[in-house]
Design a protein around this motif. Sequence first.
Motif, PDB file in Angstrom:
ATOM      1  N   MET A   1      28.071 -21.575 -49.225  1.00  0.00           N
ATOM      2  CA  MET A   1      28.302 -20.476 -48.207  1.00  0.00           C
ATOM      3  C   MET A   1      29.927 -20.667 -47.977  1.00  0.00           C
ATOM      4  SD  MET A   1      27.393 -18.642 -44.711  1.00  0.00           S
ATOM      5  CE  MET A   1      25.615 -19.449 -44.410  1.00  0.00           C
ATOM      6  N   LYS A   2      30.904 -19.596 -48.361  1.00  0.00           N
ATOM      7  CA  LYS A   2      32.163 -19.242 -47.949  1.00  0.00           C
ATOM      8  C   LYS A   2      32.146 -18.763 -46.868  1.00  0.00           C
ATOM      9  CE  LYS A   2      36.021 -15.999 -48.399  1.00  0.00           C
ATOM     10  NZ  LYS A   2      37.560 -17.082 -48.247  1.00  0.00           N
ATOM     11  N   ILE A   3      33.050 -19.558 -45.717  1.00  0.00           N
ATOM     12  CA  ILE A   3      34.012 -19.455 -44.144  1.00  0.00           C
ATOM     13  C   ILE A   3      35.245 -18.518 -44.503  1.00  0.00           C
ATOM     14  CG2 ILE A   3      34.312 -19.996 -42.498  1.00  0.00           C
ATOM     15  CD1 ILE A   3      31.310 -21.296 -43.006  1.00  0.00           C
ATOM     16  N   TYR A   4      34.582 -17.072 -43.641  1.00  0.00           N
ATOM     17  CA  TYR A   4      35.631 -16.517 -44.273  1.00  0.00           C
ATOM     18  C   TYR A   4      36.849 -17.082 -42.540  1.00  0.00           C
ATOM     19  CZ  TYR A   4      33.145 -13.684 -46.799  1.00  0.00           C
ATOM     20  OH  TYR A   4      31.774 -13.664 -48.709  1.00  0.00           O
ATOM     21  N   THR A   5      38.017 -16.388 -42.409  1.00  0.00           N
ATOM     22  CA  THR A   5      39.009 -16.415 -41.615  1.00  0.00           C
ATOM     23  C   THR A   5      39.081 -15.578 -40.767  1.00  0.00           C
ATOM     24  OG1 THR A   5      41.254 -15.240 -42.775  1.00  0.00           O
ATOM     25  CG2 THR A   5      40.160 -18.457 -43.010  1.00  0.00           C
ATOM     26  N   LYS A   6      39.016 -15.294 -39.594  1.00  0.00           N
ATOM     27  CA  LYS A   6      39.626 -14.102 -38.464  1.00  0.00           C
ATOM     28  C   LYS A   6      40.054 -13.325 -39.721  1.00  0.00           C
ATOM     29  CE  LYS A   6      43.401 -14.745 -36.067  1.00  0.00           C
ATOM     30  NZ  LYS A   6      44.823 -14.710 -34.603  1.00  0.00           N
ATOM     31  N   ASP A   7      41.124 -13.077 -40.373  1.00  0.00           N
ATOM     32  CA  ASP A   7      42.352 -12.044 -41.396  1.00  0.00           C
ATOM     33  C   ASP A   7      40.920 -11.402 -42.476  1.00  0.00           C
ATOM     34  OD1 ASP A   7      44.057 -12.857 -39.511  1.00  0.00           O
ATOM     35  OD2 ASP A   7      44.721 -14.512 -41.192  1.00  0.00           O
ATOM     36  N   GLU A   8      40.216 -12.029 -42.453  1.00  0.00           N
ATOM     37  CA  GLU A   8      38.749 -11.186 -43.317  1.00  0.00           C
ATOM     38  C   GLU A   8      39.202 -10.229 -42.740  1.00  0.00           C
ATOM     39  OE1 GLU A   8      38.380 -13.781 -47.166  1.00  0.00           O
ATOM     40  OE2 GLU A   8      38.543 -14.793 -45.130  1.00  0.00           O
ATOM     41  N   GLU A   9      37.813  -9.062 -43.262  1.00  0.00           N
ATOM     42  CA  GLU A   9      37.018  -8.307 -41.806  1.00  0.00           C
ATOM     43  C   GLU A   9      35.737  -9.113 -41.289  1.00  0.00           C
ATOM     44  OE1 GLU A   9      34.444  -4.464 -42.996  1.00  0.00           O
ATOM     45  OE2 GLU A   9      36.814  -4.533 -44.056  1.00  0.00           O
ATOM     46  N   ILE A  10      35.374  -9.486 -42.795  1.00  0.00           N
ATOM     47  CA  ILE A  10      33.618 -10.187 -42.728  1.00  0.00           C
ATOM     48  C   ILE A  10      33.557 -11.126 -41.284  1.00  0.00           C
ATOM     49  CG2 ILE A  10      33.335 -11.723 -44.753  1.00  0.00           C
ATOM     50  CD1 ILE A  10      31.085  -9.226 -43.197  1.00  0.00           C
ATOM     51  N   GLY A  11      35.373 -12.471 -41.322  1.00  0.00           N
ATOM     52  CA  GLY A  11      35.497 -13.188 -40.605  1.00  0.00           C
ATOM     53  C   GLY A  11      35.221 -13.445 -39.336  1.00  0.00           C
ATOM     54  N   VAL A  12      34.826 -12.027 -38.836  1.00  0.00           N
ATOM     55  CA  VAL A  12      34.957 -11.274 -37.011  1.00  0.00           C
ATOM     56  C   VAL A  12      32.964 -12.648 -36.821  1.00  0.00           C
ATOM     57  CG1 VAL A  12      33.263  -9.467 -37.552  1.00  0.00           C
ATOM     58  CG2 VAL A  12      34.384  -9.958 -36.244  1.00  0.00           C
ATOM     59  N   PHE A  13      32.358 -12.375 -37.692  1.00  0.00           N
ATOM     60  CA  PHE A  13      30.857 -12.897 -37.652  1.00  0.00           C
ATOM     61  C   PHE A  13      30.968 -15.030 -37.570  1.00  0.00           C
ATOM     62  CE2 PHE A  13      30.263  -8.838 -38.877  1.00  0.00           C
ATOM     63  CZ  PHE A  13      30.211  -8.082 -38.276  1.00  0.00           C
ATOM     64  N   THR A  14      32.216 -15.830 -38.444  1.00  0.00           N
ATOM     65  CA  THR A  14      31.938 -16.788 -38.382  1.00  0.00           C
ATOM     66  C   THR A  14      31.897 -17.633 -36.801  1.00  0.00           C
ATOM     67  OG1 THR A  14      33.884 -16.809 -39.832  1.00  0.00           O
ATOM     68  CG2 THR A  14      33.485 -18.306 -38.740  1.00  0.00           C
ATOM     69  N   ALA A  15      31.498 -18.466 -36.883  1.00  0.00           N
ATOM     70  CA  ALA A  15      31.263 -19.427 -36.258  1.00  0.00           C
ATOM     71  C   ALA A  15      31.369 -20.864 -36.107  1.00  0.00           C
ATOM     72  CB  ALA A  15      29.527 -19.211 -35.514  1.00  0.00           C
ATOM     73  N   GLN A  16      32.005 -21.886 -35.347  1.00  0.00           N
ATOM     74  CA  GLN A  16      32.252 -23.080 -35.326  1.00  0.00           C
ATOM     75  C   GLN A  16      31.485 -24.073 -33.415  1.00  0.00           C
ATOM     76  OE1 GLN A  16      35.865 -25.337 -34.129  1.00  0.00           O
ATOM     77  NE2 GLN A  16      36.869 -22.801 -33.467  1.00  0.00           N
ATOM     78  N   ALA A  17      31.627 -25.072 -34.360  1.00  0.00           N
ATOM     79  CA  ALA A  17      30.844 -26.147 -33.839  1.00  0.00           C
ATOM     80  C   ALA A  17      31.438 -27.412 -33.980  1.00  0.00           C
ATOM     81  CB  ALA A  17      29.729 -26.675 -33.279  1.00  0.00           C
ATOM     82  N   ILE A  18      31.926 -28.297 -32.685  1.00  0.00           N
ATOM     83  CA  ILE A  18      31.879 -29.407 -32.407  1.00  0.00           C
ATOM     84  C   ILE A  18      30.484 -30.664 -32.890  1.00  0.00           C
ATOM     85  CG2 ILE A  18      32.686 -31.309 -31.241  1.00  0.00           C
ATOM     86  CD1 ILE A  18      35.326 -29.659 -30.678  1.00  0.00           C
ATOM     87  N   LYS A  19      30.867 -31.624 -33.650  1.00  0.00           N
ATOM     88  CA  LYS A  19      30.005 -32.387 -33.617  1.00  0.00           C
ATOM     89  C   LYS A  19      29.892 -33.761 -32.691  1.00  0.00           C
ATOM     90  CE  LYS A  19      27.997 -33.473 -37.893  1.00  0.00           C
ATOM     91  NZ  LYS A  19      28.069 -34.009 -39.494  1.00  0.00           N
ATOM     92  N   GLU A  20      28.726 -34.237 -32.288  1.00  0.00           N
ATOM     93  CA  GLU A  20      29.154 -35.406 -30.758  1.00  0.00           C
ATOM     94  C   GLU A  20      30.445 -36.125 -31.431  1.00  0.00           C
ATOM     95  OE1 GLU A  20      24.945 -37.019 -30.579  1.00  0.00           O
ATOM     96  OE2 GLU A  20      25.042 -36.253 -28.781  1.00  0.00           O
ATOM     97  N   ASP A  21      30.669 -36.509 -33.679  1.00  0.00           N
ATOM     98  CA  ASP A  21      31.433 -37.588 -33.332  1.00  0.00           C
ATOM     99  C   ASP A  21      32.495 -37.224 -33.380  1.00  0.00           C
ATOM    100  OD1 ASP A  21      31.459 -35.813 -35.410  1.00  0.00           O
ATOM    101  OD2 ASP A  21      30.517 -37.333 -37.024  1.00  0.00           O
ATOM    102  N   GLY A  22      32.953 -35.372 -32.764  1.00  0.00           N
ATOM    103  CA  GLY A  22      34.065 -34.772 -32.918  1.00  0.00           C
ATOM    104  C   GLY A  22      34.577 -33.729 -34.050  1.00  0.00           C
ATOM    105  N   THR A  23      33.284 -34.281 -35.228  1.00  0.00           N
ATOM    106  CA  THR A  23      33.694 -32.990 -36.206  1.00  0.00           C
ATOM    107  C   THR A  23      33.885 -31.995 -36.365  1.00  0.00           C
ATOM    108  OG1 THR A  23      32.698 -34.951 -37.892  1.00  0.00           O
ATOM    109  CG2 THR A  23      33.006 -33.392 -38.739  1.00  0.00           C
ATOM    110  N   HIS A  24      34.294 -31.054 -36.389  1.00  0.00           N
ATOM    111  CA  HIS A  24      34.318 -29.388 -36.339  1.00  0.00           C
ATOM    112  C   HIS A  24      33.444 -28.925 -37.687  1.00  0.00           C
ATOM    113  CE1 HIS A  24      37.499 -29.506 -33.719  1.00  0.00           C
ATOM    114  NE2 HIS A  24      36.993 -28.140 -33.316  1.00  0.00           N
ATOM    115  N   VAL A  25      32.478 -28.213 -37.246  1.00  0.00           N
ATOM    116  CA  VAL A  25      31.885 -27.606 -38.749  1.00  0.00           C
ATOM    117  C   VAL A  25      32.041 -26.213 -37.967  1.00  0.00           C
ATOM    118  CG1 VAL A  25      30.654 -29.666 -39.387  1.00  0.00           C
ATOM    119  CG2 VAL A  25      29.471 -27.871 -36.824  1.00  0.00           C
ATOM    120  N   TYR A  26      31.949 -25.388 -39.632  1.00  0.00           N
ATOM    121  CA  TYR A  26      32.110 -23.684 -39.455  1.00  0.00           C
ATOM    122  C   TYR A  26      30.833 -23.031 -40.659  1.00  0.00           C
ATOM    123  CZ  TYR A  26      36.635 -24.733 -37.420  1.00  0.00           C
ATOM    124  OH  TYR A  26      38.229 -25.413 -36.750  1.00  0.00           O
ATOM    125  N   PHE A  27      30.473 -22.114 -39.771  1.00  0.00           N
ATOM    126  CA  PHE A  27      29.527 -21.528 -39.747  1.00  0.00           C
ATOM    127  C   PHE A  27      29.790 -19.906 -40.617  1.00  0.00           C
ATOM    128  CE2 PHE A  27      28.092 -24.498 -37.314  1.00  0.00           C
ATOM    129  CZ  PHE A  27      27.111 -25.345 -38.355  1.00  0.00           C
TER     130      PHE A  27
END
Length: 140
Positions: free
Chosen positions: A1-27
């Motif tokens: 799935m494409k992750i949209y940036t805040k500059d893209e209209e649909i990017g306002v719905f993007t989410a992110q998280a940090i895993k226990e190992d410190g890795t950032h993941v985006y949705f």
Amino acid sequence: MKIYTKDEEIGVFTAQAIKEDGTHVYFGDSGCLLNAEIKFNEKFVKEWLRDFTTTEWIEAGSAVVVKADVQTTMKYGYAFFKDQEGAKPYLEDPALNAEVSSWDPIDQEAEKRYQAKMQKEAEMESNGTMENQENMNMDM
């Protein structure tokens, strides 16, 4: 799935998280974040969503959750706001049919979609049609 940036209209719905190992993941959508927790049986250390008005990251646990007639990336239909004041104009727009909600309905819908996906995969496997399984993803 494409992750949209805040500059893209649909990017306002993007989410992110940090895993226990410190890795950032985006949705691409809040529901996808919850599906990842279900699929990988993992609780994230920290989770953020974009504020619908400002597109700035806000902590998921403190966000004002609003359900509305809006097309989100994965069609969950939720927007998030830093505070009630930020959500007010959105809630007052009659065309959006918006109402304050919570994470519970999103979680229930994510679980429902995940279970449907798992059932479909099981049916495909029992029918011997799993050759396309690699193409299936968390796009629920």
